[in-house]
Design an enzyme around this catalytic site. Sequence first.
Site, PDB file in Angstrom:
ATOM      1  N   TYR A 117      47.772  29.209  36.226  1.00 52.66           N
ATOM      2  CA  TYR A 117      47.428  30.394  37.032  1.00 52.66           C
ATOM      3  C   TYR A 117      46.169  31.081  36.479  1.00 52.66           C
ATOM      4  O   TYR A 117      45.267  31.447  37.239  1.00 52.66           O
ATOM      5  CB  TYR A 117      48.626  31.338  37.011  1.00 52.66           C
ATOM      6  CG  TYR A 117      48.504  32.560  37.895  1.00 52.66           C
ATOM      7  CD1 TYR A 117      48.645  32.462  39.272  1.00 52.66           C
ATOM      8  CD2 TYR A 117      48.276  33.818  37.340  1.00 52.66           C
ATOM      9  CE1 TYR A 117      48.556  33.593  40.073  1.00 52.66           C
ATOM     10  CE2 TYR A 117      48.190  34.952  38.131  1.00 52.66           C
ATOM     11  CZ  TYR A 117      48.334  34.826  39.498  1.00 52.66           C
ATOM     12  OH  TYR A 117      48.244  35.954  40.295  1.00 52.66           O
TER      13      TYR A 117
ATOM     14  N   SER B   7      43.097  37.947  39.255  1.00 55.96           N
ATOM     15  CA  SER B   7      44.245  38.492  38.516  1.00 55.96           C
ATOM     16  C   SER B   7      43.795  38.842  37.102  1.00 55.96           C
ATOM     17  O   SER B   7      42.831  38.255  36.579  1.00 55.96           O
ATOM     18  CB  SER B   7      45.352  37.431  38.432  1.00 55.96           C
ATOM     19  OG  SER B   7      46.319  37.802  37.464  1.00 55.96           O
TER      20      SER B   7
HETATM   21  N1  LIG Z   1      51.867  40.513  42.599  1.00 56.97           N
HETATM   22  C1  LIG Z   1      51.144  40.590  41.502  1.00 56.97           C
HETATM   23  O1  LIG Z   1      51.540  41.167  40.490  1.00 56.97           O
HETATM   24  C2  LIG Z   1      49.764  39.958  41.471  1.00 56.97           C
HETATM   25  C3  LIG Z   1      48.969  40.221  40.344  1.00 56.97           C
HETATM   26  C4  LIG Z   1      47.701  39.653  40.300  1.00 56.97           C
HETATM   27  C5  LIG Z   1      47.236  38.877  41.339  1.00 56.97           C
HETATM   28  N2  LIG Z   1      48.039  38.640  42.406  1.00 56.97           N
HETATM   29  C6  LIG Z   1      47.503  37.793  43.470  1.00 56.97           C
HETATM   30  O2  LIG Z   1      47.546  38.470  44.708  1.00 56.97           O
HETATM   31  C7  LIG Z   1      47.733  37.522  45.765  1.00 56.97           C
HETATM   32  C8  LIG Z   1      48.916  37.945  46.619  1.00 56.97           C
HETATM   33  O3  LIG Z   1      50.060  37.974  45.791  1.00 56.97           O
HETATM   34  P1  LIG Z   1      51.452  38.606  46.253  1.00 56.97           P
HETATM   35  O4  LIG Z   1      52.050  39.219  45.062  1.00 56.97           O
HETATM   36  O5  LIG Z   1      51.284  39.412  47.485  1.00 56.97           O
HETATM   37  O6  LIG Z   1      52.245  37.238  46.580  1.00 56.97           O
HETATM   38  P2  LIG Z   1      53.484  36.961  47.552  1.00 56.97           P
HETATM   39  O7  LIG Z   1      54.211  38.212  47.880  1.00 56.97           O
HETATM   40  O8  LIG Z   1      54.212  35.819  46.928  1.00 56.97           O
HETATM   41  O9  LIG Z   1      52.758  36.439  48.905  1.00 56.97           O
HETATM   42  C9  LIG Z   1      52.039  35.259  48.876  1.00 56.97           C
HETATM   43  C10 LIG Z   1      51.321  35.060  50.198  1.00 56.97           C
HETATM   44  O10 LIG Z   1      50.530  33.859  50.088  1.00 56.97           O
HETATM   45  C11 LIG Z   1      50.883  32.984  51.154  1.00 56.97           C
HETATM   46  N3  LIG Z   1      50.741  31.594  50.734  1.00 56.97           N
HETATM   47  C12 LIG Z   1      51.367  30.946  49.708  1.00 56.97           C
HETATM   48  N4  LIG Z   1      50.989  29.661  49.657  1.00 56.97           N
HETATM   49  C13 LIG Z   1      50.100  29.480  50.681  1.00 56.97           C
HETATM   50  C14 LIG Z   1      49.363  28.384  51.164  1.00 56.97           C
HETATM   51  N5  LIG Z   1      49.480  27.182  50.588  1.00 56.97           N
HETATM   52  N6  LIG Z   1      48.545  28.558  52.243  1.00 56.97           N
HETATM   53  C15 LIG Z   1      48.447  29.772  52.847  1.00 56.97           C
HETATM   54  N7  LIG Z   1      49.123  30.862  52.434  1.00 56.97           N
HETATM   55  C16 LIG Z   1      49.940  30.707  51.369  1.00 56.97           C
HETATM   56  C17 LIG Z   1      52.323  33.337  51.502  1.00 56.97           C
HETATM   57  O11 LIG Z   1      52.606  32.873  52.827  1.00 56.97           O
HETATM   58  P3  LIG Z   1      54.138  32.535  53.294  1.00 56.97           P
HETATM   59  O12 LIG Z   1      54.772  33.878  53.554  1.00 56.97           O
HETATM   60  O13 LIG Z   1      53.984  31.722  54.527  1.00 56.97           O
HETATM   61  O14 LIG Z   1      54.791  31.807  52.156  1.00 56.97           O
HETATM   62  C18 LIG Z   1      52.261  34.852  51.367  1.00 56.97           C
HETATM   63  O15 LIG Z   1      51.673  35.423  52.527  1.00 56.97           O
HETATM   64  C19 LIG Z   1      47.888  36.163  45.095  1.00 56.97           C
HETATM   65  O16 LIG Z   1      46.655  35.479  45.081  1.00 56.97           O
HETATM   66  C20 LIG Z   1      48.297  36.527  43.681  1.00 56.97           C
HETATM   67  O17 LIG Z   1      47.945  35.505  42.761  1.00 56.97           O
HETATM   68  C21 LIG Z   1      49.292  39.163  42.510  1.00 56.97           C
END
Ligand SMILES: NC(=O)c1ccc[n+]([C@@H]2O[C@H](COP(=O)([O-])OP(=O)(O)OC[C@H]3O[C@@H](n4cnc5c(N)ncnc54)[C@H](OP(=O)(O)O)[C@@H]3O)[C@@H](O)[C@H]2O)c1
Length: 243
Positions: A155, A142
């Site tokens: 984070y 991130s």
């Molecule tokens: N969105 C942003 O702006 C952003 C920016 C920078 C980095 N990121 C990174 O990108 C990645 C994906 O983010 P996102 O925005 O797509 O998040 P999201 O929509 O909240 O989805 C999170 C995913 O992670 C899974 N998850 C959560 N806890 C878990 C665990 N303990 N074991 C296995 N799976 C788990 C969830 O599964 P369930 O559906 O079963 O809960 C879901 O599939 C993350 O690492 C996040 O830090 C996101």
Amino acid sequence: MRKCCLITGASRGIGKSIALELSKTYGLHILLNYARNTEAAQQTLKEIQDAGGTGELLQYRVEDFEQTESVLGTWIKENKDSKIEVLVNNAGITKDNLLVFMEASDFNDVLDINLKGAYNTTKVVINHMVRNRYGRIINMASLAGVKGVPGQTNYSASKGGLIAMTRSLAQEVAKRKITVNAIAPGFIESDMTSELDVDTLKKLVPMNRFGKPEEVAGAVSFLVSDSASYITGEVININGGLS
Ligand SMILES: NC(=O)c1ccc[n+]([C@@H]2O[C@H](COP(=O)([O-])OP(=O)(O)OC[C@H]3O[C@@H](n4cnc5c(N)ncnc54)[C@H](OP(=O)(O)O)[C@@H]3O)[C@@H](O)[C@H]2O)c1
């Protein structure tokens, strides 16, 4: 040999987009990990299958090494005709607060899932990749891990650690034709950012908008391609100019 791709946290958001993209572009059999949202995971799998791809669900909590080893290790043992060529460590959570108010449990939970979770899955998959003398590992970091963000010390620490882990592991396995890279997104539209004040925050972004999960999946797809075979230990920033 059936070529597979394991994506953690692939039920929703960025992970889901990556799963659809890698299935469509490379015909990889998708191992779709998630923690608890079975309905969303099944929907993602259905969309992969409706588009002509294949995949299966692997439910385990990435922070739990025993569970990871049991579910994933068993899958590897029982699928000798398959090899995991691509691993995307994407599962992640936030528990934001200023450090003065942050409980130790909120610090630990974020480190456990975002950083130790990536270690746990990689630890189980890496021997398999070393034996196959091929692999692509992509860690979802991130912007917070690159520059730090107030209210996100936990984070930012987890994502900064993930970037350091990426660079170290890249050097350990480069001789085995395994590349290890990280992606550092800024603000991307997903459940994780759905509570944020988009109108205020997008003004900070030179492109004046949040990114889409597909715009992250495109970079993952490039890192998986043969064109990226000499890129390792790198971080690709995807943030509309925010950094
Ligand atoms: N969105 C942003 O702006 C952003 C920016 C920078 C980095 N990121 C990174 O990108 C990645 C994906 O983010 P996102 O925005 O797509 O998040 P999201 O929509 O909240 O989805 C999170 C995913 O992670 C899974 N998850 C959560 N806890 C878990 C665990 N303990 N074991 C296995 N799976 C788990 C969830 O599964 P369930 O559906 O079963 O809960 C879901 O599939 C993350 O690492 C996040 O830090 C996101």
